[in-house]
Write an enzyme that holds these catalytic residues in place. Structure first.
Site, PDB file in Angstrom:
ATOM      1  N   LYS A   1      -2.996   6.670   8.912  1.00  0.00           N
ATOM      2  CA  LYS A   1      -3.953   7.035   7.858  1.00  0.00           C
ATOM      3  C   LYS A   1      -4.566   8.376   8.235  1.00  0.00           C
ATOM      4  CE  LYS A   1      -8.000   5.401   5.432  1.00  0.00           C
ATOM      5  NZ  LYS A   1      -8.582   4.351   4.682  1.00  0.00           N
TER       6      LYS A   1
ATOM      7  N   ARG B   1       0.844  -1.206   0.000  1.00  0.00           N
ATOM      8  CA  ARG B   1       0.000   0.000   0.000  1.00  0.00           C
ATOM      9  C   ARG B   1       0.868   1.240   0.000  1.00  0.00           C
ATOM     10  NH1 ARG B   1      -1.901   3.623   4.032  1.00  0.00           N
ATOM     11  NH2 ARG B   1      -4.075   4.247   3.768  1.00  0.00           N
TER      12      ARG B   1
ATOM     13  N   SER C   1     -12.642  -2.756   2.623  1.00  0.00           N
ATOM     14  CA  SER C   1     -12.634  -2.080   3.926  1.00  0.00           C
ATOM     15  C   SER C   1     -14.048  -1.665   4.296  1.00  0.00           C
ATOM     16  CB  SER C   1     -11.806  -0.788   3.861  1.00  0.00           C
ATOM     17  OG  SER C   1     -10.460  -1.085   3.699  1.00  0.00           O
TER      18      SER C   1
HETATM   19  N1  3NM Z   1      -6.853   1.615   7.046  1.00  0.00           N
HETATM   20  P1  3NM Z   1      -1.522   1.397  11.841  1.00  0.00           P
HETATM   21  S1  3NM Z   1      -6.648   2.340   9.461  1.00  0.00           S
HETATM   22  C1  3NM Z   1      -4.578   1.648   6.191  1.00  0.00           C
HETATM   23  O1  3NM Z   1      -9.629   1.915   9.162  1.00  0.00           O
HETATM   24  C2  3NM Z   1      -5.539   1.829   7.262  1.00  0.00           C
HETATM   25  O2  3NM Z   1      -9.563   1.332   7.090  1.00  0.00           O
HETATM   26  C3  3NM Z   1      -7.554   1.842   8.118  1.00  0.00           C
HETATM   27  O3  3NM Z   1      -2.066   1.713  10.397  1.00  0.00           O
HETATM   28  C4  3NM Z   1      -9.028   1.692   8.138  1.00  0.00           C
HETATM   29  O4  3NM Z   1      -1.464  -0.063  11.993  1.00  0.00           O
HETATM   30  C5  3NM Z   1      -5.235   2.236   8.565  1.00  0.00           C
HETATM   31  O5  3NM Z   1      -0.141   2.015  11.800  1.00  0.00           O
HETATM   32  C6  3NM Z   1      -3.880   2.544   9.132  1.00  0.00           C
HETATM   33  O6  3NM Z   1      -2.430   2.097  12.815  1.00  0.00           O
HETATM   34  C7  3NM Z   1      -3.376   1.428  10.001  1.00  0.00           C
END
Ligand code: 3NM
Length: 280
Positions: A150, A51, A120
Site C-alpha cells: 500500500k 481489493r 480500517s
Molecule cells: N491496508 P501486505 S496496509 C491494504 O494499514 C492495506 O490499512 C493497510 O499488504 C492498512 O500484507 C495494507 O502485503 C497492505 O503488507 C497490506
C-alpha cells in the site's frame, strides 16, 4: 465437504481469523486470482476481501461473481474493498471501507443489516469515535509493519500501537500491514482476533505454496489467539475483562441473536468497579 443447497445461498458469518485480501493484479489476472482464492481457502483462509485500486469496476464485478461460488461452497465470506455498489451488485457478503471512503453509517444503509461491514483504523486517536459507531462488525488495524503493497499507507503503529488499540477498541480486530509467517505469532500476542495479508499469499505462484502458507498462517492464528472476554472473580463478584482489562460485571445470561450466541455483559463505569473493590 458436503453442503446443503440452502446453505449455498446463505451468507457465511464473519470469522476474522485469517483474511486474504485478493489483489487480482498481484495475483496475475482474473483466472489466477480464482486459483489463488481456492488454494488459500483450502489452506485455511476464513474470509476473503477483493481489493483493487487500479482495476475498472466491470472486471472487478465479474471477478466477484466468479469468486462467490468458490467462497460460498466453503462458507467463507467474500467482502468488497471500498465499493458498496459492487458489493450490492455482486451479492457479496459485505464491504470493507477505509477512513476516506463512504462513512460506515452510510455504507451500512447501502449494504443492509445482513451484510458484514469492516472499517480500517490507523491510529489510537480514531478509537473513541469508532467505539461510538453502532454499525460495524470489525476493524482492520494497521499498518502494523512497513508494507510495499500500500503506497499511501499511514505511519506504522508497531506491536505496541496495536496492543493499545486492541485493549481499547470494542470491536473484533484484524491486524494488517507487513504480516507474514515470521511475525504472525507476535501480532496475535497483542490481542487481535485475526490477521489480514496481501503479499504473503498473493505473491506466491503455485497453489501448493499458497495452501501451505495459508495453513501455516492459520495455525499461527489459532494457536496464539487470546480469549477476547474473560471472567475474573474477586470478593464474590464476577467481572468481565476485555483483553485483560476489567470493563464490566459478567452475567451468565446467554443471548441468542441472528449473529451468534453471546453471554450478556453489563457495562458499568470504571469508578464503580474501583469502589466495589475497596468495599464501598
Ligand atoms: N491496508 P501486505 S496496509 C491494504 O494499514 C492495506 O490499512 C493497510 O499488504 C492498512 O500484507 C495494507 O502485503 C497492505 O503488507 C497490506
Amino acid at each position: 465437504m458436503t453442503i446443503i443447497a440452502s446453505d449455498f445461498w446463505m451468507r457465511p458469518p464473519l470469522n476474522p481469523a485469517l483474511c486474504q485480501i485478493l489483489d487480482p493484479l498481484i495475483c496475475g489476472g482474473h483466472k489466477e486470482a480464482l486459483k489463488v482464492a481456492q488454494a488459500a481457502i483450502n489452506g485455511g483462509v476464513s474470509m476473503l476481501q477483493l481489493r483493487s485500486k487500479q482495476m475498472n469496476k466491470g472486471p472487478l464485478l465479474r471477478l466477484a461473481q466468479d469468486l462467490l461460488p468458490i467462497t460460498r461452497r466453503h462458507r467463507v465470506p467474500l467482502l468488497m474493498n471500498d465499493h458498496c455498489d459492487l458489493a450490492i451488485a455482486s451479492d457479496a457478503d459485505g464491504v470493507h471501507v477505509g477512513q476516506t471512503d463512504l462513512p460506515p453509517t452510510v455504507a451500512r444503509q447501502l449494504v443492509g443489516d445482513g451484510a458484514i461491514l469492516g472499517l480500517s483504523i490507523t491510529s489510537i486517536e480514531q478509537v473513541s469515535q469508532t467505539n461510538e459507531l453502532g454499525c460495524i462488525d470489525y476493524v482492520g488495524v494497521g499498518p502494523v509493519f512497513p508494507t510495499q503493497t500500500k503506497r499511501d499507507a499511514d505511519p506504522t503503529i508497531g506491536l505496541d500501537g496495536l496492543n493499545e488499540i486492541c485493549r481499547r477498541i470494542k470491536y473484533p480486530t484484524i491486524a494488517i500491514g507487513g504480516i507474514s509467517i515470521d511475525n504472525a505469532a507476535d501480532v496475535m500476542a497483542q490481542g487481535v482476533d485475526g490477521i489480514a495479508v496481501i503479499s504473503a499469499i498473493c505473491s506466491l505462484n503455485n497453489a501448493e505454496q499458497i495452501e501451505l502458507t495459508a495453513s501455516r498462517l492459520r495455525s499461527a492464528v489459532d494457536s496464539n489467539i487470546k480469549p477476547r472476554y474473560e471472567k475474573e472473580t474477586i470478593g464474590g463478584r464476577t467481572y468481565c475483562k476485555l483483553r485483560g482489562e476489567r470493563i464490566s460485571y459478567w452475567r451468565d445470561v446467554p443471548l441468542r441473536t441472528d449473529r451468534g450466541n453471546y453471554n450478556m455483559v453489563v457495562e458499568i463505569p470504571k469508578d464503580t468497579i474501583a469502589r466495589n473493590e475497596v468495599g464501598l
